[in-house]
Design a protein around this motif. Structure first.
Motif, PDB file in Angstrom:
ATOM      1  N   ALA A 182     -20.455  -9.033 -20.582  1.00  0.00           N
ATOM      2  CA  ALA A 182     -21.568  -8.732 -19.368  1.00  0.00           C
ATOM      3  C   ALA A 182     -20.817  -8.876 -18.301  1.00  0.00           C
ATOM      4  O   ALA A 182     -21.306  -8.380 -17.105  1.00  0.00           O
ATOM      5  CB  ALA A 182     -22.525  -9.758 -19.489  1.00  0.00           C
ATOM      6  N   LEU A 183     -19.694  -9.645 -18.123  1.00  0.00           N
ATOM      7  CA  LEU A 183     -19.121 -10.227 -16.795  1.00  0.00           C
ATOM      8  C   LEU A 183     -18.762  -8.859 -15.882  1.00  0.00           C
ATOM      9  O   LEU A 183     -19.348  -9.010 -14.666  1.00  0.00           O
ATOM     10  CB  LEU A 183     -17.575 -10.678 -17.042  1.00  0.00           C
ATOM     11  N   PRO A 184     -18.236  -7.832 -16.033  1.00  0.00           N
ATOM     12  CA  PRO A 184     -17.737  -6.801 -15.106  1.00  0.00           C
ATOM     13  C   PRO A 184     -19.155  -6.134 -14.522  1.00  0.00           C
ATOM     14  O   PRO A 184     -19.103  -5.375 -13.694  1.00  0.00           O
ATOM     15  CB  PRO A 184     -17.023  -5.600 -16.142  1.00  0.00           C
ATOM     16  N   PHE A 185     -20.306  -6.261 -15.473  1.00  0.00           N
ATOM     17  CA  PHE A 185     -21.389  -5.799 -14.623  1.00  0.00           C
ATOM     18  C   PHE A 185     -22.358  -6.560 -13.493  1.00  0.00           C
ATOM     19  O   PHE A 185     -23.060  -6.078 -13.067  1.00  0.00           O
ATOM     20  CB  PHE A 185     -22.310  -5.206 -15.868  1.00  0.00           C
ATOM     21  N   VAL A 186     -21.740  -7.991 -13.765  1.00  0.00           N
ATOM     22  CA  VAL A 186     -22.437  -8.714 -13.019  1.00  0.00           C
ATOM     23  C   VAL A 186     -21.515  -9.051 -11.631  1.00  0.00           C
ATOM     24  O   VAL A 186     -22.189  -9.470 -10.645  1.00  0.00           O
ATOM     25  CB  VAL A 186     -22.706 -10.011 -13.686  1.00  0.00           C
ATOM     26  N   VAL A 187     -20.255  -8.965 -11.632  1.00  0.00           N
ATOM     27  CA  VAL A 187     -19.685  -9.509 -10.534  1.00  0.00           C
ATOM     28  C   VAL A 187     -18.850  -8.284 -10.089  1.00  0.00           C
ATOM     29  O   VAL A 187     -18.728  -7.135 -10.528  1.00  0.00           O
ATOM     30  CB  VAL A 187     -18.452 -10.392 -11.021  1.00  0.00           C
ATOM     31  N   SER A 188     -18.368  -8.314  -8.652  1.00  0.00           N
ATOM     32  CA  SER A 188     -17.585  -7.396  -8.043  1.00  0.00           C
ATOM     33  C   SER A 188     -16.300  -6.714  -8.714  1.00  0.00           C
ATOM     34  O   SER A 188     -15.821  -7.551  -9.702  1.00  0.00           O
ATOM     35  CB  SER A 188     -17.358  -7.692  -6.748  1.00  0.00           C
ATOM     36  N   ASN A 189     -15.836  -5.668  -8.297  1.00  0.00           N
ATOM     37  CA  ASN A 189     -14.590  -5.131  -8.981  1.00  0.00           C
ATOM     38  C   ASN A 189     -13.564  -6.089  -8.692  1.00  0.00           C
ATOM     39  O   ASN A 189     -12.697  -5.990  -9.709  1.00  0.00           O
ATOM     40  CB  ASN A 189     -14.400  -3.815  -8.265  1.00  0.00           C
ATOM     41  N   TYR A 190     -13.416  -6.571  -7.636  1.00  0.00           N
ATOM     42  CA  TYR A 190     -12.232  -7.517  -7.654  1.00  0.00           C
ATOM     43  C   TYR A 190     -12.208  -8.651  -8.402  1.00  0.00           C
ATOM     44  O   TYR A 190     -11.275  -9.044  -8.996  1.00  0.00           O
ATOM     45  CB  TYR A 190     -12.545  -7.915  -5.760  1.00  0.00           C
ATOM     46  N   ARG A 191     -13.636  -9.114  -8.589  1.00  0.00           N
ATOM     47  CA  ARG A 191     -13.419 -10.376  -9.485  1.00  0.00           C
ATOM     48  C   ARG A 191     -13.184  -9.917 -10.954  1.00  0.00           C
ATOM     49  O   ARG A 191     -12.379 -10.505 -11.575  1.00  0.00           O
ATOM     50  CB  ARG A 191     -14.871 -11.041  -9.469  1.00  0.00           C
ATOM     51  N   THR A 192     -13.503  -8.704 -11.259  1.00  0.00           N
ATOM     52  CA  THR A 192     -13.228  -8.088 -12.677  1.00  0.00           C
ATOM     53  C   THR A 192     -11.756  -8.081 -12.757  1.00  0.00           C
ATOM     54  O   THR A 192     -11.176  -8.532 -13.781  1.00  0.00           O
ATOM     55  CB  THR A 192     -13.932  -6.637 -12.790  1.00  0.00           C
ATOM     56  N   PHE A 193     -11.183  -7.527 -11.703  1.00  0.00           N
ATOM     57  CA  PHE A 193      -9.713  -7.595 -11.774  1.00  0.00           C
ATOM     58  C   PHE A 193      -9.133  -8.902 -11.931  1.00  0.00           C
ATOM     59  O   PHE A 193      -8.259  -9.025 -12.631  1.00  0.00           O
ATOM     60  CB  PHE A 193      -9.408  -7.186 -10.273  1.00  0.00           C
ATOM     61  N   GLN A 194      -9.609  -9.867 -11.199  1.00  0.00           N
ATOM     62  CA  GLN A 194      -9.010 -11.205 -11.492  1.00  0.00           C
ATOM     63  C   GLN A 194      -9.366 -11.728 -13.016  1.00  0.00           C
ATOM     64  O   GLN A 194      -8.421 -12.326 -13.470  1.00  0.00           O
ATOM     65  CB  GLN A 194      -9.877 -12.177 -10.534  1.00  0.00           C
ATOM     66  N   PHE A 195     -10.637 -11.372 -13.369  1.00  0.00           N
ATOM     67  CA  PHE A 195     -10.751 -11.866 -14.950  1.00  0.00           C
ATOM     68  C   PHE A 195      -9.770 -11.066 -15.899  1.00  0.00           C
ATOM     69  O   PHE A 195      -9.417 -11.556 -16.846  1.00  0.00           O
ATOM     70  CB  PHE A 195     -12.131 -11.793 -15.152  1.00  0.00           C
ATOM     71  N   THR A 196      -9.507  -9.851 -15.663  1.00  0.00           N
ATOM     72  CA  THR A 196      -8.564  -9.086 -16.265  1.00  0.00           C
ATOM     73  C   THR A 196      -7.312  -9.911 -16.337  1.00  0.00           C
ATOM     74  O   THR A 196      -6.416 -10.019 -17.485  1.00  0.00           O
ATOM     75  CB  THR A 196      -8.413  -7.594 -15.751  1.00  0.00           C
ATOM     76  N   LEU A 197      -6.841 -10.259 -14.918  1.00  0.00           N
ATOM     77  CA  LEU A 197      -5.341 -11.153 -15.205  1.00  0.00           C
ATOM     78  C   LEU A 197      -5.732 -12.378 -15.974  1.00  0.00           C
ATOM     79  O   LEU A 197      -4.792 -12.804 -16.545  1.00  0.00           O
ATOM     80  CB  LEU A 197      -5.268 -11.626 -13.695  1.00  0.00           C
ATOM     81  N   VAL A 198      -6.886 -12.977 -16.107  1.00  0.00           N
ATOM     82  CA  VAL A 198      -7.163 -14.098 -16.701  1.00  0.00           C
ATOM     83  C   VAL A 198      -6.787 -13.872 -18.149  1.00  0.00           C
ATOM     84  O   VAL A 198      -6.054 -14.634 -18.827  1.00  0.00           O
ATOM     85  CB  VAL A 198      -8.412 -14.869 -16.533  1.00  0.00           C
ATOM     86  N   LEU A 199      -7.371 -12.862 -18.607  1.00  0.00           N
ATOM     87  CA  LEU A 199      -7.153 -12.518 -19.854  1.00  0.00           C
ATOM     88  C   LEU A 199      -5.657 -12.378 -20.131  1.00  0.00           C
ATOM     89  O   LEU A 199      -5.305 -12.673 -21.330  1.00  0.00           O
ATOM     90  CB  LEU A 199      -7.951 -11.274 -20.333  1.00  0.00           C
ATOM     91  N   VAL A 200      -4.910 -11.475 -19.404  1.00  0.00           N
ATOM     92  CA  VAL A 200      -3.661 -11.185 -19.538  1.00  0.00           C
ATOM     93  C   VAL A 200      -2.578 -12.675 -19.686  1.00  0.00           C
ATOM     94  O   VAL A 200      -2.051 -12.859 -20.745  1.00  0.00           O
ATOM     95  CB  VAL A 200      -2.982 -10.330 -18.523  1.00  0.00           C
ATOM     96  N   TYR A 201      -3.028 -13.533 -19.036  1.00  0.00           N
ATOM     97  CA  TYR A 201      -2.254 -14.751 -18.924  1.00  0.00           C
ATOM     98  C   TYR A 201      -2.649 -15.446 -20.178  1.00  0.00           C
ATOM     99  O   TYR A 201      -2.023 -16.144 -20.476  1.00  0.00           O
ATOM    100  CB  TYR A 201      -2.641 -15.839 -17.548  1.00  0.00           C
ATOM    101  N   ALA A 202      -4.076 -15.389 -20.596  1.00  0.00           N
ATOM    102  CA  ALA A 202      -4.431 -16.143 -21.802  1.00  0.00           C
ATOM    103  C   ALA A 202      -3.416 -15.704 -23.044  1.00  0.00           C
ATOM    104  O   ALA A 202      -3.081 -16.410 -23.675  1.00  0.00           O
ATOM    105  CB  ALA A 202      -5.841 -15.874 -21.969  1.00  0.00           C
ATOM    106  N   ILE A 203      -3.325 -14.429 -22.927  1.00  0.00           N
ATOM    107  CA  ILE A 203      -2.500 -14.042 -24.124  1.00  0.00           C
ATOM    108  C   ILE A 203      -1.004 -14.485 -23.853  1.00  0.00           C
ATOM    109  O   ILE A 203      -0.388 -14.962 -24.943  1.00  0.00           O
ATOM    110  CB  ILE A 203      -2.424 -12.490 -24.175  1.00  0.00           C
ATOM    111  N   ALA A 204      -0.616 -14.454 -22.658  1.00  0.00           N
ATOM    112  CA  ALA A 204       0.778 -14.951 -22.656  1.00  0.00           C
ATOM    113  C   ALA A 204       0.945 -16.430 -22.939  1.00  0.00           C
ATOM    114  O   ALA A 204       1.689 -16.926 -23.492  1.00  0.00           O
ATOM    115  CB  ALA A 204       1.308 -14.606 -21.081  1.00  0.00           C
ATOM    116  N   LEU A 205      -0.105 -17.204 -22.457  1.00  0.00           N
ATOM    117  CA  LEU A 205       0.128 -18.491 -22.976  1.00  0.00           C
ATOM    118  C   LEU A 205      -0.158 -18.880 -24.368  1.00  0.00           C
ATOM    119  O   LEU A 205       0.362 -19.805 -24.891  1.00  0.00           O
ATOM    120  CB  LEU A 205      -1.246 -19.324 -22.023  1.00  0.00           C
TER     121      LEU A 205
END
Lengths: 398, 315, 290
Positions: free
Chosen positions: B18-41
């Motif tokens: 649900a996240l991308p439909f609730v928050v702004s594009n910028y935040r969606t971008f940030q959460f995409t990075l969170v997912l990326v780092y989660a895989i790396a970690l």
């Protein structure tokens, strides 16, 4: 009577409406919001001083009433000189903080990372803090503009000077292994053109993480070079100048513009060891004895005392920030009440021979819609042991 | 998996979708990075948390994955989604090869070797002989992918879901690995490697495998990161990145799968918070946060969560 | 030939820098069995303290010894206040605390003192010895001081009961407590001594590379490498390792592969050495018994 009335009404209706106030996001009657990213942390944090200087400058502007009655809200974020962070912060500034435009974002890779984004979003990426050549491309990137004379031009000027004064010179180059160093290097190589391999006998690099460049200087001496192009940032410049002297290597040395501060580079290196250094400059150097009583620098000195009392006036970044801040202020003043992004870009590309007193005499700021390089002129100067002495004419990249 | 964990997972999935439909594009971008780092970690955790091999150079694998994607997309016109498995495969092989000599090194010495790898990475990427492909110091700019099949999403949202899907796959992969024989072998090697060898676990193979798999995860993360940021340059992948990854798994929770997510949230958002608090010394604030987290939760956020839920369950 | 000699000597000079910080790393390892990533930043920070004292007008040697003392106190304080609470945490958590310390010290120093480089005075004459153009008197003097510190450390660990107690506390805290060693204070003492050695390293290095907040960041990797290559528990090995790394780096960069890959190749060689001798040249081989 009726005719008079009609006449008056006609006149009233035909008078063009007083320039209406037009705003894009980030601008209103009271303020103009400007965004910026700078490395306040990480290995490049020395450059963060620019952001601090600009912030202090705008504080002064606000204290003096702002620009056309509007206060400047300067929002600056740390990007640690890391392009992914720059992208994130630029998006935050544009999409969340809704700034009118970005100003003086620092670093070539950082600006490259947001180059396409800014132009797609049609938000000005003004006066970027890098000397790379690619920012002067109004045809393809209408929303991006540089400010300082670019590094390649400077390198070319040195090459031309060498070819004109000492056609048998053997040049050794020390450069920082990143975009800044390589840009200067390219400039010099382009300046020599087909004869580059004849002139350049050694090209030696160093990393920012290296503790010293002593080994590199020894290498350059061993190469037999009698001319030295020193492309280093302040700490390494001081090391290089001193080491060259200590090992008895006395080349004709060209020092890149980033490290010309008498107070923060030449004095630590040793003023006696810096005699004969040649550089191309566009800003006055506040600790240079020649400008000690310069009236033009007085407003700057007052500014430093009042708004940046703990900062070091010898640090070039302060006068740089002050001057680029003045450039923007002039462009914003020209905008009047039309603070759309389109107009900001138009006025930034419409500076006609703007003269600022912190620039060397004879250097002015000029932009046109096809010329996005505000400062293109530099002048050569030579260090005589006490101060920089200008010589020759003001040169432009033509 | 327990009922509780399953419910938590379902809630997380719903929130994530649900996240991308609730928050702004910028935040969606940030959460995409969170997912990326989660895989790396998660990748680093497999190696360091579960297998006990310290790596201070995982930024190198992240960079390798990122550059694979960038080079394939920019020089060879490969579509973005096809580059991800390639990046993973390349990193798997390179990681395994790096793991082989690393077998001889223990603890501190392995840390130094990986530290050296992390420090050398930007220099290698800038090397002039490789410039033709890597773009040298100028880096490579990547086009932003647009949603396929005319889906009613904007590019940021599409990228988020793409990354989410891959993250889900990677996490399931990681979960199965850890829970299965291989995971138990890895932990056995970490805790008592002599006993493990004595019991018939081929230490050398598993340790190198751990390196390879861990590198693969981090490489996939790097590839996704490159697509999200649309730019790769050598100095983005310096030693600090590797160090931040290590900090991430420790703060998130060693030897813990949800720990990867907590760690990713930490390394993405806390530096921004630090920046808001102090422009003059943002790293200092970040450091204070790090110390605070370690004091309060020495076994990481995941450890603390485990403690809380355990206490709740005990009568 | 002359060029080679020059590079070797320049390498000895930079090697001296690595060796001095490596000694601090060995010290902290001997005392705590941990490698302190913040050692370089602590050295840098204490050097700034020394700089402030000199700027305030204090004569060099007074400032020098006062700084060493202040560094000792700082080390003890850091151990008591910051490290003590996480003693029981997993090793990696302690490493994270070290990293945090590194960030904090670097950032705070930059904030207080700005990033403009500062000159740090040298107690040695400015004229090079015998007028040679290879090594300045300071570089020679710094190497000398490093060797003196090495000798002192060696004697301390080998011949004094306190040194023995410290090594015991690090190796086997349980048994040490049983024989009456105050393990807690041994740790604090170790930190204090390491910080003191670090400050000496910083004050010797600063006149060569100029004082700025990032002065030690580049040095740390090489010092780390030097300490490990020489054997992390052997101070003499660390110093030799430092010189070897310094010379290797310079000679490789000048004659073999050029500066662009100097870092990478030097590190590959270091890893190569470790593969052949996993405990370093002079280190004691770790034997694990089942």
């Amino acid at each position: 009577m009726k005719a008079l009335l009609v006449g008056v009404m006609a006149t009233a209706l035909s008078v063009p409406a007083i320039a209406q106030k037009k705003y894009d996001a980030g601008a209103n009657d009271k303020e103009i919001k400007i965004g910026n990213t700078n490395p306040y942390s990480g290995p490049a944090s020395a450059y963060g001083q620019i952001g601090k200087a600009i912030a202090a400058y705008f504080k002064m502007v606000n204290d003096q009433g702002g620009v056309n009655g509007r206060k400047i809200d300067f929002v600056s974020y740390d990007d640690s000189y890391s392009p992914p962070k720059t992208v994130e912060m630029a998006r935050k500034l544009v999409e969340q903080d809704q700034v009118l435009f970005l100003f003086q974002t620092l670093g070539t890779p950082s600006n490259t990372a947001i180059h396409k984004y800014m132009n797609t979003m049609k938000v000005p990426q003004l006066n970027v803090a890098t000397g790379a050549t690619k920012w002067n491309d109004p045809k393809n990137f209408k929303w991006t503009m540089g400010w300082q004379p670019n590094y390649q031009t400077e390198g070319r000027i040195y090459a031309k000077h060498i070819m004109a004064t000492r056609p048998n010179a053997k040049v050794g180059i020390l450069y920082q292994n990143d975009d800044y160093g390589k840009d200067y290097l390219k400039g010099m190589e382009d300046g020599f053109g087909a004869q580059a391999s004849k002139y350049i006998v050694a090209k030696v690099s160093y990393e920012v993480s290296d503790p010293t460049v002593d080994s590199q200087i020894v290498q350059l001496q061993a190469s037999g070079a009698d001319t030295f192009f020193n492309i280093t940032t302040p700490k390494f410049a001081a090391q290089a100048i001193r080491k060259a002297y200590d090992i008895g290597w006395k080349p004709v040395q060209y020092l890149n513009n980033v490290s010309i501060s008498v107070g923060s580079v030449l004095t630590p290196a040793g003023l006696d060891k810096s005699v004969g250094l040649i550089t191309a400059a566009y800003l006055k150097e506040p600790t240079d004895a020649r400008w000690a009583n310069d009236k033009g620098l007085e407003p700057f000195r007052t500014f430093m005392k009042k708004y940046m009392p703990d900062a070091n006036i010898a640090d070039n970044f302060n006068i740089y920030g002050y001057t680029v801040g003045q450039t923007l202020t002039a462009a914003l003043k020209q905008c009047g009440d039309d603070l759309t992004r389109e107009n900001v870009m138009r006025q930034a590309a419409n500076l006609k021979s703007l003269r600022l007193e912190t620039l060397l005499p004879g250097i002015v700021i000029t932009t046109t819609p096809s010329d996005y390089a505000p400062i293109e002129a530099v002048q050569l100067q030579r260090f005589n042991g006490k101060q920089w002495e200008l010589f020759g004419d003001v040169m432009t990249s033509q | 998996m327990s009922r509780r964990a399953l419910i938590a997972l379902v809630v997380l999935a719903i929130v994530a979708c649900a996240l991308p439909f609730v928050v702004s594009n910028y935040r969606t971008f940030q959460f995409t990075l969170v997912l990326v780092y989660a895989i790396a970690l998660l990748g680093l955790n497999i190696l360091t948390g579960y297998n006990g091999q310290i790596s201070l150079g995982h930024g190198a694998f992240y960079a390798l994955g990122a550059y694979c994607t960038a080079i394939l997309m920019d020089r060879f016109g490969v579509p973005y989604w096809a580059t991800i498995p390639v990046a993973g495969a390349v990193c798997l092989v390179v990681g395994f090869l790096f793991g082989l000599p690393a077998l001889r090194l223990e603890g501190l010495y392995l840390a130094l070797a990986t530290f050296a790898l992390g420090v050398a990475t930007p220099q290698l990427l800038k090397y002039h002989l490789l410039e033709k492909w890597t773009g040298g110091v100028q880096g490579i700019v990547i086009m932003k992918p647009s949603p396929p099949f005319g889906l009613p999403l904007n590019p940021d949202q599409w990228l988020y879901f793409f990354t989410l899907a891959i993250a889900a796959v990677m996490f399931i992969l990681g979960y199965n690995l850890i829970r299965g024989r291989i995971g138990r072998a890895l932990v056995a090697i970490r805790d008592q490697h002599i006993a493990a060898e004595a019991m018939g676990i081929h230490n050398a193979l598993y340790k190198s495998l751990a390196f390879g798999v861990s590198a693969m995860f981090t490489g996939v993360a790097g590839a996704l990161g490159a697509v999200a940021v649309q730019f790769v340059a050598p100095d983005s992948f310096n030693i600090f990145l590797s160090i931040v990854f290590l900090v991430g798994i420790v703060v998130g929770g060693l030897a813990s799968i949800p720990g990867a997510l907590y760690g990713a949230l930490f390394i993405q958002f806390v530096p921004n918070i630090a920046d808001e608090i102090s422009k003059a010394a943002p790293w200092a604030i970040f450091g204070v946060f790090m110390i605070g987290f370690v004091y309060l939760m020495p076994t990481g956020v995941a450890g603390a969560v485990r403690l809380i839920t355990a206490r709740r369950r005990a009568p | 030939m002359d060029a080679l000699l020059h590079q070797v000597l320049a390498g000895l000079a930079t090697g001296g820098i690595y060796a001095s910080l490596a000694l601090a790393l060995v010290m902290i390892y001997q005392a705590t069995h941990l490698v302190n990533f913040a050692q370089g930043e602590m050295a840098m920070f204490t050097t700034y303290i020394g700089w402030s004292l000199v700027e305030a007008g204090m004569p060099y040697w007074a400032a020098f010894f006062l700084t060493v003392g202040a560094a000792f106190v700082l080390g003890v304080l850091i151990e008591r206040v910051i490290i003590r609470p996480v003693e029981q945490a997993p090793v990696l958590a302690v490493v994270v605390v070290f990293i945090a310390l590194l960030l904090i010290l670097n950032s705070v120093t930059g904030w207080i003192y700005t990033y403009t480089i500062k000159t740090f005075p040298s107690p040695f004459p400015t004229q090079p010895l015998f007028g040679n153009r290879y090594l300045s008197s300071h570089e020679l003097g710094a190497i000398g001081i490093t060797l003196v510190v090495l000798a002192l450390l060696y004697c301390f660990f080998r011949f004094t009961p306190l040194g023995l107690a410290m090594r015991a506390a690090a190796q086997n805290p349980e048994s040490s407590r049983l024989v009456g060693i105050r393990v807690g204070w041994m740790l604090a003492l170790g930190w204090g001594l390491a910080a003191a050695i670090g400050s000496i390293a910083g004050m010797m290095v600063a006149p060569i590379v100029y004082l700025d907040p990032n002065m030690m960041s580049g040095v740390l990797l090489y010092a780390f490498a030097a300490a490990l290559v020489g054997g992390i528990d052997n101070p003499m090995g660390a110093v030799i390792g430092g010189f070897v790394v310094g010379v290797l780096e310079n000679v490789l960069g000048a004659f073999v592969i050029g500066n662009e890959l100097k870092l990478s190749v030097a590190l590959v060689i270091i890893i190569g050495v470790l593969l052949v001798k996993p405990s370093g040249f002079f280190g004691r081989v770790q034997v694990t018994r089942v």
